[in-house]
Design a protein around this motif. Structure first.
Motif, mmCIF file in Angstrom:
data_model
loop_
_atom_site.group_PDB
_atom_site.id
_atom_site.type_symbol
_atom_site.label_atom_id
_atom_site.label_comp_id
_atom_site.label_asym_id
_atom_site.label_seq_id
_atom_site.Cartn_x
_atom_site.Cartn_y
_atom_site.Cartn_z
ATOM 1 N N ASN A 1 22.387 12.893 -10.330
ATOM 2 C CA ASN A 1 21.379 13.123 -9.287
ATOM 3 C C ASN A 1 22.019 13.173 -7.902
ATOM 4 O O ASN A 1 21.630 13.981 -7.055
ATOM 5 N N GLU A 2 23.001 12.314 -7.668
ATOM 6 C CA GLU A 2 23.698 12.366 -6.382
ATOM 7 C C GLU A 2 24.472 13.673 -6.251
ATOM 8 O O GLU A 2 24.511 14.278 -5.172
ATOM 9 N N LEU A 3 25.068 14.113 -7.349
ATOM 10 C CA LEU A 3 25.792 15.391 -7.323
ATOM 11 C C LEU A 3 24.849 16.527 -6.946
ATOM 12 O O LEU A 3 25.196 17.399 -6.138
ATOM 13 N N PHE A 4 23.639 16.516 -7.489
ATOM 14 C CA PHE A 4 22.664 17.556 -7.155
ATOM 15 C C PHE A 4 22.336 17.541 -5.663
ATOM 16 O O PHE A 4 22.212 18.593 -5.029
ATOM 17 N N GLU A 5 22.176 16.343 -5.092
ATOM 18 C CA GLU A 5 21.875 16.253 -3.667
ATOM 19 C C GLU A 5 23.044 16.776 -2.833
ATOM 20 O O GLU A 5 22.847 17.502 -1.840
ATOM 21 N N LEU A 6 24.246 16.419 -3.223
ATOM 22 C CA LEU A 6 25.434 16.902 -2.528
ATOM 23 C C LEU A 6 25.545 18.425 -2.632
ATOM 24 O O LEU A 6 25.864 19.113 -1.659
ATOM 25 N N MET A 7 25.286 18.964 -3.812
ATOM 26 C CA MET A 7 25.340 20.414 -4.021
ATOM 27 C C MET A 7 24.305 21.129 -3.172
ATOM 28 O O MET A 7 24.587 22.165 -2.556
ATOM 29 N N SER A 8 23.091 20.584 -3.152
ATOM 30 C CA SER A 8 22.010 21.209 -2.397
ATOM 31 C C SER A 8 22.360 21.299 -0.917
ATOM 32 O O SER A 8 22.185 22.350 -0.284
ATOM 33 N N ASP A 9 22.888 20.210 -0.367
ATOM 34 C CA ASP A 9 23.191 20.200 1.056
ATOM 35 C C ASP A 9 24.338 21.143 1.389
ATOM 36 O O ASP A 9 24.298 21.853 2.405
ATOM 37 N N LEU A 10 25.346 21.192 0.527
ATOM 38 C CA LEU A 10 26.480 22.069 0.798
ATOM 39 C C LEU A 10 26.080 23.535 0.671
ATOM 40 O O LEU A 10 26.419 24.357 1.522
ATOM 41 N N ALA A 11 25.347 23.872 -0.393
ATOM 42 C CA ALA A 11 24.959 25.265 -0.614
ATOM 43 C C ALA A 11 23.981 25.758 0.449
ATOM 44 O O ALA A 11 23.996 26.938 0.815
ATOM 45 N N LEU A 12 23.145 24.864 0.944
ATOM 46 C CA LEU A 12 22.180 25.250 1.969
ATOM 47 C C LEU A 12 22.876 25.763 3.220
ATOM 48 O O LEU A 12 22.428 26.715 3.857
ATOM 49 N N GLY A 13 23.974 25.129 3.571
ATOM 50 C CA GLY A 13 24.750 25.577 4.728
ATOM 51 C C GLY A 13 24.092 25.207 6.050
ATOM 52 O O GLY A 13 22.987 24.665 6.091
ATOM 53 N N PRO A 14 24.761 25.515 7.158
ATOM 54 C CA PRO A 14 24.211 25.200 8.475
ATOM 55 C C PRO A 14 22.919 25.963 8.733
ATOM 56 O O PRO A 14 22.731 27.078 8.250
ATOM 57 N N ALA A 15 22.046 25.358 9.506
ATOM 58 C CA ALA A 15 20.782 26.017 9.873
ATOM 59 C C ALA A 15 21.076 27.228 10.744
ATOM 60 O O ALA A 15 22.047 27.253 11.496
ATOM 61 N N PRO A 16 20.232 28.256 10.649
ATOM 62 C CA PRO A 16 20.448 29.449 11.469
ATOM 63 C C PRO A 16 20.095 29.201 12.929
ATOM 64 O O PRO A 16 19.331 28.285 13.244
ATOM 65 N N GLY A 17 20.651 29.988 13.808
ATOM 66 C CA GLY A 17 20.280 29.911 15.214
ATOM 67 C C GLY A 17 19.005 30.685 15.456
ATOM 68 O O GLY A 17 19.016 31.914 15.515
ATOM 69 N N ILE A 18 17.896 29.996 15.549
ATOM 70 C CA ILE A 18 16.599 30.674 15.672
ATOM 71 C C ILE A 18 15.887 30.274 16.952
ATOM 72 O O ILE A 18 14.659 30.350 17.041
ATOM 73 N N ASP A 19 16.643 29.838 17.957
ATOM 74 C CA ASP A 19 16.024 29.420 19.212
ATOM 75 C C ASP A 19 15.211 30.560 19.818
ATOM 76 O O ASP A 19 15.665 31.706 19.878
ATOM 77 N N THR A 20 14.015 30.253 20.231
ATOM 78 C CA THR A 20 13.117 31.245 20.816
ATOM 79 C C THR A 20 12.584 30.719 22.146
ATOM 80 O O THR A 20 12.752 29.545 22.485
ATOM 81 N N GLU A 21 11.925 31.577 22.873
ATOM 82 C CA GLU A 21 11.319 31.177 24.128
ATOM 83 C C GLU A 21 10.170 30.206 23.863
ATOM 84 O O GLU A 21 9.523 30.272 22.809
ATOM 85 N N PRO A 22 9.883 29.284 24.795
ATOM 86 C CA PRO A 22 8.734 28.381 24.625
ATOM 87 C C PRO A 22 7.454 29.170 24.358
ATOM 88 O O PRO A 22 7.198 30.181 25.008
ATOM 89 N N GLY A 23 6.698 28.713 23.402
ATOM 90 C CA GLY A 23 5.467 29.408 23.038
ATOM 91 C C GLY A 23 5.646 30.386 21.900
ATOM 92 O O GLY A 23 4.657 30.866 21.335
ATOM 93 N N GLN A 24 6.889 30.674 21.540
ATOM 94 C CA GLN A 24 7.153 31.620 20.450
ATOM 95 C C GLN A 24 7.418 30.878 19.130
ATOM 96 O O GLN A 24 8.302 31.233 18.363
ATOM 97 N N TRP A 25 6.632 29.855 18.885
ATOM 98 C CA TRP A 25 6.824 29.047 17.691
ATOM 99 C C TRP A 25 6.650 29.873 16.411
ATOM 100 O O TRP A 25 7.350 29.632 15.414
ATOM 101 N N ARG A 26 5.725 30.832 16.420
ATOM 102 C CA ARG A 26 5.486 31.641 15.214
ATOM 103 C C ARG A 26 6.740 32.438 14.850
ATOM 104 O O ARG A 26 7.131 32.498 13.680
ATOM 105 N N THR A 27 7.360 33.044 15.844
ATOM 106 C CA THR A 27 8.588 33.794 15.600
ATOM 107 C C THR A 27 9.680 32.886 15.066
ATOM 108 O O THR A 27 10.403 33.241 14.125
#
Length: 265
Positions: A90-116
């Motif tokens: 189970n710990e291996l699965f958690e480690l695999m999930s986090d590694l495969a997921l990778g860094p979060a994308p850069g999705i910064d938007t202007e204030p108010g553009q939460w939907r985008t």
């Protein structure tokens, strides 16, 4: 190749300075905190090498092929040698999930553009699930804990930062979008697996399904279902029904978020 965990983690010294409580071993491995107790030559095996081998195995053969024994064999070690670096499957699965997921994308938007921002986040997460089809199959044993998964959480929360929503509502929204992406990806994968060997694409399968049920369903006892199967929906399905269903569901969720935000204004 999956990217390394992010540099967002505090050092072991910084963590120790904040509290007298030691970092649990599994969290230490998840965040790749150095083992200060280890002396002498570097070990031949480490957490990173084990987890990368497991991810590569899952990408090639599916998550069902990933066992501690199989990963150890791939690396040329015994199963017992892995337990210093991974406490359990189970710990291996958690480690695999986090590694495969990778860094979060850069999705910064202007204030108010939460939907985008949330839309970009959802599509980026879906892309990771498509790249690693075994990811949405993994059991979920608790909230996100790894550096990459926390990075994805942070990215989604940044999209909602300018709203008047409280923390519980923001987290609930992120969980809802995550569940939609996960379940949509899993359903797409299962339907794709079911079509293998038929020689038919999804549109053809839906056409055959609609035609068969149109003959079987009695309009007197099941009038709405009969009208559905007789409609053009199954006679001329879209080229990519799975993508359309995903987008439709996502936009419904975002409409609900918009209503919640408006109610707090």
């Amino acid at each position: 190749m999956c990217p390394q965990p992010t540099d967002a983690a505090r050092t072991q010294e910084e963590v120790s300075a904040m509290t007298d409580e030691p970092v649990p071993a599994d969290l230490s491995r998840l965040w790749r905190l150095p083992d200060r107790a280890r002396l002498g030559r570097p070990a031949e095996l480490d957490v990173e090498r084990v987890v990368r081998a497991a991810v590569e195995l899952a990408d090639r053969r599916g998550i069902g092929a990933v066992t501690l024994a199989e990963v150890a064999s791939t690396l040329g070690f015994t199963k017992m040698a892995l337990y210093r670096h991974v406490g359990s499957k189970n710990e291996l699965f958690e480690l695999m999930s986090d590694l495969a997921l990778g860094p979060a994308p850069g999705i910064d938007t202007e204030p108010g553009q939460w939907r985008t921002g949330l839309r970009r986040w959802a599509h980026a997460l879906r892309a990771e699930f498509l790249a690693h089809p075994w990811l949405p199959q993994l059991p979920i044993s608790g909230p996100p804990r790894g550096p990459h998964s926390i990075g994805w959480l942070d990215a989604a929360l940044r999209a909602l930062a300018a709203t008047e929503l409280d923390w519980a509502t923001k987290v609930g929204i992120v969980m809802l979008v995550d569940m939609h992406v996960r379940q949509s990806s899993l359903l797409t994968q299962q339907l794709t697996d079911a079509r293998q060997g038929t020689g038919l694409d999804e549109a053809a399968v839906n056409q055959n399904y609609g035609a068969a049920l149109a003959r079987l369903v009695d309009p007197h006892t099941l009038p709405q279902a009969a009208e559905l199967f007789a409609s053009p929906l199954f006679q001329s399905p879209p080229d990519d029904p799975a993508d359309g269903d995903f987008v439709f569901g996502l936009e419904l969720i975002l409409n609900g978020v918009a209503a919640e935000i408006e109610s707090k204004a």
